[in-house]
Motif scaffolding. Structure first.
Motif, PDB file in Angstrom:
ATOM      1  N   ILE A  30      47.568  38.785  30.687  1.00  8.32           N
ATOM      2  CA  ILE A  30      49.052  39.112  31.241  1.00  8.32           C
ATOM      3  C   ILE A  30      48.814  40.775  32.208  1.00  8.32           C
ATOM      4  N   SER A  31      49.609  40.294  32.571  1.00  9.11           N
ATOM      5  CA  SER A  31      50.338  41.846  33.799  1.00  9.11           C
ATOM      6  C   SER A  31      51.372  42.312  33.485  1.00  9.11           C
ATOM      7  N   PHE A  32      51.235  43.708  32.742  1.00 12.87           N
ATOM      8  CA  PHE A  32      52.401  44.250  33.100  1.00 12.87           C
ATOM      9  C   PHE A  32      53.018  45.554  34.209  1.00 12.87           C
ATOM     10  N   GLU A  33      54.091  44.553  34.940  1.00 14.74           N
ATOM     11  CA  GLU A  33      54.635  45.239  35.915  1.00 14.74           C
ATOM     12  C   GLU A  33      55.633  45.953  35.906  1.00 14.74           C
ATOM     13  N   ARG A  34      56.081  47.326  36.873  1.00 15.63           N
ATOM     14  CA  ARG A  34      57.582  47.836  36.843  1.00 15.63           C
ATOM     15  C   ARG A  34      58.011  47.407  38.552  1.00 15.63           C
TER      16      ARG A  34
END
Length: 451
Positions: A241-245
């Protein structure tokens, strides 16, 4: 009768890649790193060092005797995270989550640990921290006002300490923050090396595969945004899982790999004083509310992310090239897609783009990769090049072929319904449906938009 002692030999092992050989060398012939060989003792009765040599041999099990309940899911208590995982975290699975520093990985998993501990009375949750002290984690939980009953905290970086704790408390949920800080004497003395990452991750994943437990590994990322470390680390786990903003307080959670669900779902969170809050209806959160007429170069598309529809604004700008080489600037839409759509417009609509620099932006920072955005992208480029704004309250969708055809896309009814619910009076698509203006090619799209 005397017991025969196992023969031990001294070998030199590369702390970076694990390559072994009988003599010390200045440079590893396998990975090319300098001064990485360390002296270790290897048992002569096994080709595998340390604990791997003592592991029990695996035996086959008839498939008909496998208990199907072993694959049930564990609800994390956070709806957006469960959505990305495919309906919850699968038991006996390992999840790798990566994101830039300060994005909220530890906050999200601390909230998850609290929710799981509250929902599973009697089941214990283990939070392993190799970067923060116990007081720092407690301060974060107090600031977020999270119940901490049932959460066990272990601040260490030694793999052996983690394994002893796992065997003693047998938790239902384990968080390791972060895997890059964990090290074992079996893989050298320097943490963070490729060999350490592979060895420690494999030991933890092997432990969780034999128990009704879920393992979350937090990982650092590189400057390019990919998870740091060997690619084999991503192959060891079940879900990545990648966490982006974006530029605001919005966070995106996206699965790059998922053995137990889809990788198309997108989780949306809002960061606030009480931590990360799921955004339950993000369909209109990427829209820009304006007063007055729509400016030139702006088009709106109903974009699908998994099972949900988002109204997304595509912004285009074309300026004469300052040199003989034209460039395409696009972050959230593939630049090759932008070049292809511009080429189709130049060939089929008679607009010249080959002497212009193209700038493409997606409002809200969401990344668009589906082909259904082609028609809206073409409309934005046409509007920017001619300086003619699109009609107000108009949404556009469709796939653009090289022949200039606008081809059908999936979920037209859901997309058009979402657009109408948000106040769009006109929906242009290549399919006939209630409230939809049907167009078949790029000339029909231009006529429908600009007359």
């Amino acid at each position: 009768m005397a017991v025969k002692k196992s023969k031990q030999t001294t070998v030199f092992k590369c702390s970076n890649c694990g390559f072994t050989q009988p003599r010390w060398l200045g440079r590893c012939p396998e990975c090319g790193e300098w001064n990485t060989f360390e002296e270790t003792i290897e048992s002569g009765d096994s080709q595998l060092p340390g604990k791997a040599a003592a592991a029990k041999s695996a035996r086959p099990l008839p498939l008909e005797k496998v208990n199907p309940l072993e694959g049930t899911r564990l609800c994390t208590g956070i709806e957006e995270l469960d959505r990305v995982l495919g309906g919850g975290a699968m038991k006996r699975s390992a999840v790798l989550i990566g994101g830039e520093p300060g994005i909220g990985k530890s906050t999200l998993l601390l909230q998850t640990a609290s929710a799981i501990a509250a929902a599973n009375k009697g089941g214990r949750v283990l939070y392993v921290s190799g970067e923060e002290s116990a007081a720092q984690i407690r301060n974060r939980s107090d600031r977020l006002e999270l119940p901490t009953s049932g959460i066990e905290l272990l601040c260490t970086t030694r793999l052996e300490d983690i394994e002893n704790t796992l065997n003693n408390i047998n938790p239902v949920f384990v968080i390791v923050d972060s895997i890059q800080t964990v090290w074992s004497t079996e893989a050298g003395v320097v943490p963070g090396t490729v060999n350490q990452l592979k060895y420690c991750a494999n030991e933890l994943v092997s432990w969780v595969k034999e128990r009704d437990c879920v393992l979350f590994l937090i990982a650092h990322v590189t400057k390019e945004g990919s998870i740091a470390g060997p690619k084999s680390l991503e192959h060891l786990v079940d879900t990545v899982i990648s966490f982006e903003r974006n530029d605001d307080d919005i966070r995106f959670l996206r699965a790059q790999k998922n053995r137990f669900g889809s990788v198309d779902e997108l989780g949306v969170f809002s960061m606030g004083a009480k931590g990360l809050s799921p955004v339950k209806d993000p369909s209109g959160m990427f829209m820009i509310r304006r007063e007055g007429k729509l400016p030139a170069g702006v088009a709106v598309v109903p974009a699908m992310e998994g099972s949900r529809c988002f109204m997304v604004e595509i912004q285009a700008l074309t300026v004469p090239a300052k040199s003989s080489i034209t460039r395409v600037y696009s972050d959230n839409i593939d630049s090759a897609r932008v070049s292809r759509v511009a080429a189709v417009l130049e060939k089929r609509a008679g607009l010249r783009f080959s002497d212009h620099d193209l700038y493409i932006n997606v409002a809200g920072g969401v990344r668009l990769s589906e082909s259904a955005v082609d028609a809206a992208l073409a409309a934005a480029l046409y509007s920017a090049r001619t300086d003619l704004p699109l009609p107000d309250n108009t949404a556009i969708l469709g796939e653009l072929s090289l022949a200039g055809e606008i081809r059908p896309v999936k979920n037209v009814k859901l997309r058009s319904k979402t657009a109408r619910d948000l106040g769009f009076t006109t929906v242009i698509a290549p399919e006939k449906d209630a409230g939809v203006t049907c167009v078949k090619d790029i000339s029909g799209l231009v006529k429908a938009l600009f007359g």
